[in-house]
Design a protein around this motif. Structure first.
Motif, PDB file in Angstrom:
ATOM      1  N   VAL A 172       0.849  -1.205   0.000  1.00 15.50           N
ATOM      2  CA  VAL A 172       0.000   0.000   0.000  1.00 15.50           C
ATOM      3  C   VAL A 172       0.887   1.260   0.000  1.00 15.50           C
ATOM      4  N   THR A 173       1.925   1.251   0.814  1.00 20.17           N
ATOM      5  CA  THR A 173       2.835   2.387   0.854  1.00 20.17           C
ATOM      6  C   THR A 173       3.521   2.583  -0.484  1.00 20.17           C
ATOM      7  N   LEU A 174       3.872   1.529  -1.158  1.00 21.27           N
ATOM      8  CA  LEU A 174       4.521   1.639  -2.470  1.00 21.27           C
ATOM      9  C   LEU A 174       3.580   2.239  -3.496  1.00 21.27           C
ATOM     10  N   GLU A 175       2.300   1.918  -3.463  1.00 23.11           N
ATOM     11  CA  GLU A 175       1.350   2.485  -4.419  1.00 23.11           C
ATOM     12  C   GLU A 175       1.198   4.007  -4.193  1.00 23.11           C
ATOM     13  N   ARG A 176       1.158   4.413  -2.900  1.00 24.00           N
ATOM     14  CA  ARG A 176       1.036   5.850  -2.596  1.00 24.00           C
ATOM     15  C   ARG A 176       2.272   6.601  -3.109  1.00 24.00           C
ATOM     16  N   PHE A 177       3.484   6.023  -2.879  1.00 21.48           N
ATOM     17  CA  PHE A 177       4.696   6.700  -3.328  1.00 21.48           C
ATOM     18  C   PHE A 177       4.728   6.795  -4.856  1.00 21.48           C
ATOM     19  N   GLU A 178       4.240   5.846  -5.540  1.00 21.00           N
ATOM     20  CA  GLU A 178       4.238   5.901  -7.009  1.00 21.00           C
ATOM     21  C   GLU A 178       3.285   6.997  -7.501  1.00 21.00           C
ATOM     22  N   THR A 179       2.164   7.227  -6.784  1.00 22.14           N
ATOM     23  CA  THR A 179       1.221   8.295  -7.176  1.00 22.14           C
ATOM     24  C   THR A 179       1.862   9.685  -6.978  1.00 22.14           C
ATOM     25  N   LEU A 181       4.994  10.273  -6.987  1.00 23.39           N
ATOM     26  CA  LEU A 181       6.089  10.425  -7.948  1.00 23.39           C
ATOM     27  C   LEU A 181       5.559  10.898  -9.287  1.00 23.39           C
ATOM     28  N   ARG A 182       4.373  10.442  -9.672  1.00 19.19           N
ATOM     29  CA  ARG A 182       3.809  10.911 -10.935  1.00 19.19           C
ATOM     30  C   ARG A 182       3.438  12.410 -10.844  1.00 19.19           C
ATOM     31  N   GLN A 183       3.101  12.844  -9.651  1.00 18.17           N
ATOM     32  CA  GLN A 183       2.797  14.274  -9.451  1.00 18.17           C
ATOM     33  C   GLN A 183       4.060  15.104  -9.180  1.00 18.17           C
ATOM     34  N   ASP A 184       5.146  14.443  -9.189  1.00 23.56           N
ATOM     35  CA  ASP A 184       6.451  15.047  -8.923  1.00 23.56           C
ATOM     36  C   ASP A 184       6.473  15.712  -7.543  1.00 23.56           C
ATOM     37  N   SER A 185       5.831  14.985  -6.593  1.00 18.13           N
ATOM     38  CA  SER A 185       5.736  15.495  -5.232  1.00 18.13           C
ATOM     39  C   SER A 185       6.655  14.735  -4.279  1.00 18.13           C
ATOM     40  N   ILE A 186       7.402  13.699  -4.719  1.00 15.64           N
ATOM     41  CA  ILE A 186       8.272  12.904  -3.867  1.00 15.64           C
ATOM     42  C   ILE A 186       9.515  12.530  -4.660  1.00 15.64           C
ATOM     43  N   ALA A 187      10.538  12.277  -3.922  1.00 14.94           N
ATOM     44  CA  ALA A 187      11.787  11.908  -4.588  1.00 14.94           C
ATOM     45  C   ALA A 187      11.722  10.450  -5.067  1.00 14.94           C
TER      46      ALA A 187
END
Length: 551
Positions: A172-179, A181-187
């Protein structure tokens, strides 16, 4: 000059009273010579009679024409021999199928033998089989205390469930980080780290599942089952003992009884033939150690791929159904392998085949009642018969009895044949009559009685010298009476001397057994003084008779 009188005879038994013997007469030289000649003639006649009655049949069958036994016109082999026809037995050469067998010693070997050992360590709680019982594959034999293994299984299951929960949260955490990343909001680095955490938890869950499977397998090992169909042997462990997979004896031994194999060794000379014909059906029979009881019948299975250089044999195996359970593992049996069958072989009784220096032969019976010696080659035996490979044809008759007295070309008689009435040849027949063409002898016994018409010297009687003169008896009697004659007997030499001198026979010579017993009893009643007095009287009588002048 007159000859001296013969020596005095031996003393008679003491219990006979001796009468006064008359004076003896001395033998003249002429009487001695005549007596010696007559004794020699009588001895020669007795010797000829004994030889004639005991001489072989072959010599008795020689003809008057001088033929030899076994050949010539008067011999047994000739067409007119007086005694040449020998009664024989015969058999006819027949056709039979002969099985060619190979005998060997074998050992019963089961197809499978399993020693059942526990796979896990624990306390034995149940034994569910009986010794000697037949079991099936998968049948429960014993159980081990399962509680420790159940606990281990639950622990493995809990570990797996915990790791699966962690894996779900990481995903679940990996899916949130991928979202993000698409918004260019996380490294991007954080996203890669979370992805590696998910994969690590997936590997942990796989390991937990394997541990759970091991725990379940160990729990199943607490139920000990039979791996094969067979017969259980003696039990090696009891309930309550601690068992483990390192136990040497295990819990029980199971042997597969049906089907079962027999291993045996065959000579290396037959290895090539069996290897080429091993695919065909070859019957194998197993006998007990005495070769009297047939245990089972099977088929040839296989042969080994190398020869034992120590024994010069090759191992082979036969398979038996063993439906009656007559074959037992490690049992020694006698194996008979039927290699092949000889069809329509010529067989004769074993007694018909004879051995000589040049080889084996048989006597073949011809139509004219003669035999022909024929060499043969012996083959395979069949009970009391034997195969003739060459030298004999079907239907020919061979001699089985009486062949010891035959030779090539001899004439024979079959059981039931009637001898011809007028046989030729000068041989003397056993009934006492002479054959035609031969001179009759007055010394031969007649046909109605074996010794009728024979001379007194040839006729056997209680006294073999009856009818002979006293001198003849004296010359030959000492050779007839054995030493140790009964005390009441008079030797022939004593009787001859008494007769020549004109004296009666010695006392006790012609007494009956009752009279002898009576005199012996009377002698026992005498006192020692009376016995000595009678002995002195007999000595005086003998001395007076010896000093009398010869006439």
């Amino acid at each position: 000059m007159p000859t001296p009188p013969p020596s005095a005879p031996a003393d008679p038994p003491e219990y006979f009273e001796q009468p006064e013997p008359p004076p003896r007469r001395k033998l003249s030289r002429r009487a001695s010579v005549i007596g010696t000649v007559l004794a020699l003639v009588v001895a020669a006649g007795l010797a000829w009679l004994a030889w004639d009655l005991t001489r072989p049949e072959q010599t008795a069958g020689m003809g008057a024409q001088g033929g030899r036994p076994g050949g010539g016109p008067g011999g047994p082999g000739g067409p007119g021999g007086a005694r040449g026809a020998v009664t024989v037995g015969f058999a006819v050469a027949e056709a039979a199928d002969i099985p060619v067998n190979l005998d060997a010693l074998g050992t019963v070997t089961p197809q499978a033998t399993v020693r059942v050992r526990p796979q896990v360590s624990g306390v034995l709680t149940q034994v569910l089989f009986k010794e000697g019982q037949g079991v099936k594959r998968g049948q429960l034999l014993a159980t081990i205390d399962p509680r420790p293994f159940e606990m281990a299984l639950q622990q493995a299951v809990g570990q797996r469930m915990r790791d699966e929960a962690q894996l779900a949260a990481a995903r679940v955490t990996l899916e949130r980080f991928e979202t993000l990343l698409r918004q260019d909001s996380i490294a991007r680095q954080e996203v890669d780290t979370q992805r590696a955490t998910v994969r690590q938890l997936e590997a942990t869950v796989v390991s937990d599942k394997a541990a759970e499977g091991t725990a379940r397998l160990n729990l199943s090992y607490t139920r000990i089952t039979s791996p094969i169909d067979g017969r259980v042997g003696l039990r090696n462990v009891d309930i309550g003992n601690q068992v483990s997979n390192s136990d040497t004896n295990g819990i029980a031994v199971i042997t597969k009884m049906t089907p079962i194999d027999v291993e045996f060794a065959i000579p290396q000379d037959h290895a090539a033939w069996l290897q080429h014909n091993g695919g065909g059906f070859m019957e194998v029979r197993a006998f007990d150690r005495t070769r009297t009881t047939l245990l089972d019948t099977g088929v040839f299975a296989s042969i080994d791929n190398q020869i034992d250089t120590t024994t010069g044999t090759v191992r082979a195996k036969a398979r038996f159904n063993n439906a009656r359970l007559q074959l037992f593992p490690s049992q020694f049996v006698n194996v008979q392998l039927q290699v092949r069958t000889i069809n329509n072989a010529v067989v004769v009784p074993v007694t018909a085949v004879r051995q000589s220096g040049s080889g084996e032969y048989v006597f073949v019976l011809q139509q004219d009642r003669t035999v022909k010696q024929r060499p043969v080659v012996r083959g395979q035996p069949l009970a009391e018969r034997v195969q003739i490979v060459s030298g004999l044809q079907l239907g020919e008759r061979v001699i089985t009895e009486g062949a010891d007295r035959l030779r090539d070309g001899a004439r024979v008689m079959l059981p039931g044949d009637t001898p011809p009435a007028g046989r030729q040849g000068g041989g003397r027949r056993r009934d006492g009559a002479s054959a035609p063409g031969a001179a009759a002898s007055g010394a031969q016994p007649g046909a109605s009685e074996p010794f009728t018409g024979a001379s007194a010297a040839q006729r056997p009687a209680t006294n073999p010298f009856a009818g002979a003169s006293a001198v003849q008896q004296q010359a030959a009697g000492d050779r007839t009476w054995p030493r140790g004659s009964p005390p009441n007997a008079v030797t022939p030499s004593q009787a001859a001397a008494s007769s020549a001198m004109g004296a009666p026979p010695q006392p006790g010579a012609n007494l009956s057994p009752e009279e002898r017993a009576a005199r012996a009893a009377e002698w026992q009643k005498l006192t020692p003084e009376e016995r000595e007095q009678r002995r002195a009287q007999r000595r005086a009588q003998r001395e007076a008779a010896g000093s009398a002048p010869a006439q």
